[in-house]
Design a protein around this motif. Structure first.
Motif, PDB file in Angstrom:
ATOM      1  N   THR A 102       0.949  -1.012   0.316  1.00 26.38           N
ATOM      2  CA  THR A 102      -0.046  -0.149   0.133  1.00 26.38           C
ATOM      3  C   THR A 102       0.965   1.348  -0.141  1.00 26.38           C
ATOM      4  O   THR A 102      -0.093   2.140  -0.933  1.00 26.38           O
ATOM      5  CB  THR A 102      -1.029   0.079   0.939  1.00 26.38           C
ATOM      6  OG1 THR A 102      -0.327  -0.207   2.597  1.00 26.38           O
ATOM      7  CG2 THR A 102      -1.856  -1.170   0.842  1.00 26.38           C
TER       8      THR A 102
ATOM      9  N   LEU B 184       0.607   4.052  -2.807  1.00 25.58           N
ATOM     10  CA  LEU B 184       0.060   5.576  -2.320  1.00 25.58           C
ATOM     11  C   LEU B 184       1.399   6.558  -3.172  1.00 25.58           C
ATOM     12  O   LEU B 184       1.124   7.088  -3.503  1.00 25.58           O
ATOM     13  CB  LEU B 184       0.253   6.099  -1.140  1.00 25.58           C
ATOM     14  CG  LEU B 184      -1.089   4.947  -0.393  1.00 25.58           C
ATOM     15  CD1 LEU B 184      -1.105   5.322   1.151  1.00 25.58           C
ATOM     16  CD2 LEU B 184      -2.570   5.747  -0.794  1.00 25.58           C
TER      17      LEU B 184
ATOM     18  N   GLU C 235       0.183   9.459  -6.025  1.00 25.71           N
ATOM     19  CA  GLU C 235      -0.060  10.682  -5.321  1.00 25.71           C
ATOM     20  C   GLU C 235      -0.590  11.785  -5.446  1.00 25.71           C
ATOM     21  O   GLU C 235      -1.480  12.487  -4.885  1.00 25.71           O
ATOM     22  CB  GLU C 235       1.180  11.760  -5.010  1.00 25.71           C
ATOM     23  CG  GLU C 235       1.896  11.298  -3.654  1.00 25.71           C
ATOM     24  CD  GLU C 235       3.707  12.085  -2.983  1.00 25.71           C
ATOM     25  OE1 GLU C 235       3.116  13.078  -3.136  1.00 25.71           O
ATOM     26  OE2 GLU C 235       4.865  11.166  -4.259  1.00 25.71           O
TER      27      GLU C 235
ATOM     28  N   LEU D 281      -4.426  10.861  -4.790  1.00 21.09           N
ATOM     29  CA  LEU D 281      -4.919  11.120  -2.798  1.00 21.09           C
ATOM     30  C   LEU D 281      -5.321  13.120  -3.040  1.00 21.09           C
ATOM     31  O   LEU D 281      -6.164  13.331  -2.351  1.00 21.09           O
ATOM     32  CB  LEU D 281      -3.676  10.997  -2.201  1.00 21.09           C
ATOM     33  CG  LEU D 281      -3.022   9.760  -2.227  1.00 21.09           C
ATOM     34  CD1 LEU D 281      -1.313   9.899  -1.101  1.00 21.09           C
ATOM     35  CD2 LEU D 281      -3.805   9.477  -0.603  1.00 21.09           C
TER      36      LEU D 281
ATOM     37  N   VAL E 105      -7.974   8.807  -4.435  1.00 22.22           N
ATOM     38  CA  VAL E 105      -7.605   7.626  -3.402  1.00 22.22           C
ATOM     39  C   VAL E 105      -7.333   7.718  -2.529  1.00 22.22           C
ATOM     40  O   VAL E 105      -7.341   9.444  -2.090  1.00 22.22           O
ATOM     41  CB  VAL E 105      -5.949   7.399  -4.150  1.00 22.22           C
ATOM     42  CG1 VAL E 105      -5.368   6.313  -3.054  1.00 22.22           C
ATOM     43  CG2 VAL E 105      -6.502   6.489  -5.394  1.00 22.22           C
ATOM     44  N   ARG E 106      -7.800   7.218  -1.634  1.00 18.81           N
ATOM     45  CA  ARG E 106      -8.411   7.147  -0.417  1.00 18.81           C
ATOM     46  C   ARG E 106      -7.790   6.364   0.814  1.00 18.81           C
ATOM     47  O   ARG E 106      -7.446   5.072   0.383  1.00 18.81           O
ATOM     48  CB  ARG E 106      -9.512   7.804   0.198  1.00 18.81           C
ATOM     49  CG  ARG E 106     -10.194   8.623  -0.629  1.00 18.81           C
ATOM     50  CD  ARG E 106     -11.956   8.534  -0.681  1.00 18.81           C
ATOM     51  NE  ARG E 106     -12.514   7.645  -1.173  1.00 18.81           N
ATOM     52  CZ  ARG E 106     -12.956   6.625  -2.533  1.00 18.81           C
ATOM     53  NH1 ARG E 106     -12.027   7.210  -3.266  1.00 18.81           N
ATOM     54  NH2 ARG E 106     -13.359   5.486  -2.476  1.00 18.81           N
ATOM     55  N   VAL E 107      -7.256   6.845   1.937  1.00 14.68           N
ATOM     56  CA  VAL E 107      -6.948   5.960   3.143  1.00 14.68           C
ATOM     57  C   VAL E 107      -7.504   5.622   4.582  1.00 14.68           C
ATOM     58  O   VAL E 107      -7.574   7.529   5.111  1.00 14.68           O
ATOM     59  CB  VAL E 107      -5.246   6.287   2.935  1.00 14.68           C
ATOM     60  CG1 VAL E 107      -4.486   5.863   4.761  1.00 14.68           C
ATOM     61  CG2 VAL E 107      -4.043   6.558   2.050  1.00 14.68           C
TER      62      VAL E 107
ATOM     63  N   SER F 155      -7.097  -7.497  -1.888  1.00  9.43           N
ATOM     64  CA  SER F 155      -7.560  -6.698  -3.022  1.00  9.43           C
ATOM     65  C   SER F 155      -8.223  -7.218  -3.579  1.00  9.43           C
ATOM     66  O   SER F 155      -8.303  -8.445  -4.372  1.00  9.43           O
ATOM     67  CB  SER F 155      -6.470  -6.022  -3.887  1.00  9.43           C
ATOM     68  OG  SER F 155      -6.068  -7.140  -4.572  1.00  9.43           O
TER      69      SER F 155
ATOM     70  N   TYR G 142      -7.501  -1.785  -1.595  1.00 10.14           N
ATOM     71  CA  TYR G 142      -5.950  -2.480  -1.542  1.00 10.14           C
ATOM     72  C   TYR G 142      -5.480  -2.780  -0.019  1.00 10.14           C
ATOM     73  O   TYR G 142      -5.592  -1.918   0.732  1.00 10.14           O
ATOM     74  CB  TYR G 142      -4.826  -1.551  -2.019  1.00 10.14           C
ATOM     75  CG  TYR G 142      -5.349  -1.484  -3.821  1.00 10.14           C
ATOM     76  CD1 TYR G 142      -5.066  -2.589  -4.455  1.00 10.14           C
ATOM     77  CD2 TYR G 142      -6.277  -1.127  -4.337  1.00 10.14           C
ATOM     78  CE1 TYR G 142      -4.588  -2.894  -6.139  1.00 10.14           C
ATOM     79  CE2 TYR G 142      -6.486  -0.507  -5.378  1.00 10.14           C
ATOM     80  CZ  TYR G 142      -5.863  -1.932  -6.483  1.00 10.14           C
ATOM     81  OH  TYR G 142      -6.461  -1.825  -7.999  1.00 10.14           O
TER      82      TYR G 142
ATOM     83  N   VAL H  17      -6.538   1.261   1.570  1.00  9.77           N
ATOM     84  CA  VAL H  17      -6.347   1.591   0.932  1.00  9.77           C
ATOM     85  C   VAL H  17      -7.847   1.575  -0.263  1.00  9.77           C
ATOM     86  O   VAL H  17      -7.544   0.865  -1.038  1.00  9.77           O
ATOM     87  CB  VAL H  17      -4.808   2.236  -0.148  1.00  9.77           C
ATOM     88  CG1 VAL H  17      -4.587   2.964  -1.849  1.00  9.77           C
ATOM     89  CG2 VAL H  17      -4.205   2.039   0.720  1.00  9.77           C
TER      90      VAL H  17
ATOM     91  N   SER I  40      -9.354   2.816  -3.652  1.00 13.14           N
ATOM     92  CA  SER I  40      -9.670   4.039  -5.277  1.00 13.14           C
ATOM     93  C   SER I  40     -10.947   3.595  -5.859  1.00 13.14           C
ATOM     94  O   SER I  40     -11.442   2.695  -5.744  1.00 13.14           O
ATOM     95  CB  SER I  40      -7.924   3.300  -5.607  1.00 13.14           C
ATOM     96  OG  SER I  40      -8.235   4.691  -6.980  1.00 13.14           O
TER      97      SER I  40
END
Length: 164
Positions: free
Chosen positions: A5, A9, A13, A16, A21-23, A38, A150, A157, A159
């Protein structure tokens, strides 16, 4: 697919910044026999009732991860060893539970990814109440059906599309 992960990321970048894309906030513990997994997200929203969980996991899950919004309840388990076995047999890649699981030792022996908030020995009720295939939000992230997740030892993560 092999991934980390952190590397995903680093390589994405710009996504983000636009939030494609989020954490997920770190709150989940690993329980399954597969630490990295995943797939395409399928969502459920239930509360202390795992009837829909069983129904979803009984379907072909090839390439998919079931994300269960259990309301963060710590009062009973939504997934146990029998459902984890079913998920493995139906080829699900993993299960993420915003709630509890049980039979954690046995789930650890099954080659499937499982993340949950905690364990609880009490099984859930079965009234068939809940919703499927809708956006659910927890951990600072909205999970939408068809998004991708993922998961590895560093975190989760999400997406809008598959990441490379």
């Amino acid at each position: 697919m092999s991934f980390k992960t952190a590397d995903l990321l680093d390589d994405n970048e710009s996504k983000l910044r636009d939030e494609s894309v989020r954490v997920v906030t770190p709150m989940f513990h690993p329980y399954g026999g597969q630490s990295t997994f995943s797939g395409e997200i399928v969502t459920l929203k239930v509360f202390e009732d795992n009837s829909l969980v069983r129904a979803a996991l009984a379907e072909d899950g090839e390439g998919k991860v079931l994300v269960i919004d259990g309301g963060g309840s710590l009062r009973c388990a939504l997934v146990g060893d029998q459902l984890a076995i079913l998920a493995h047999q139906k080829r699900w890649k993993g299960i993420v539970v915003y709630g509890c699981i049980r039979d954690s030792h046995d789930i650890g022996e099954i080659k499937i990814g499982v993340r949950a908030l905690a364990t609880h020995p009490l099984k859930s009720i079965k009234k068939g109440v809940g919703e499927r295939d809708l956006p659910v939000s927890f951990g600072g992230v909205t999970f939408r059906p068809g998004d991708w997740i993922y998961v590895d030892d560093d975190g989760l993560v999400v997406s809008d599309q598959p990441l490379t």
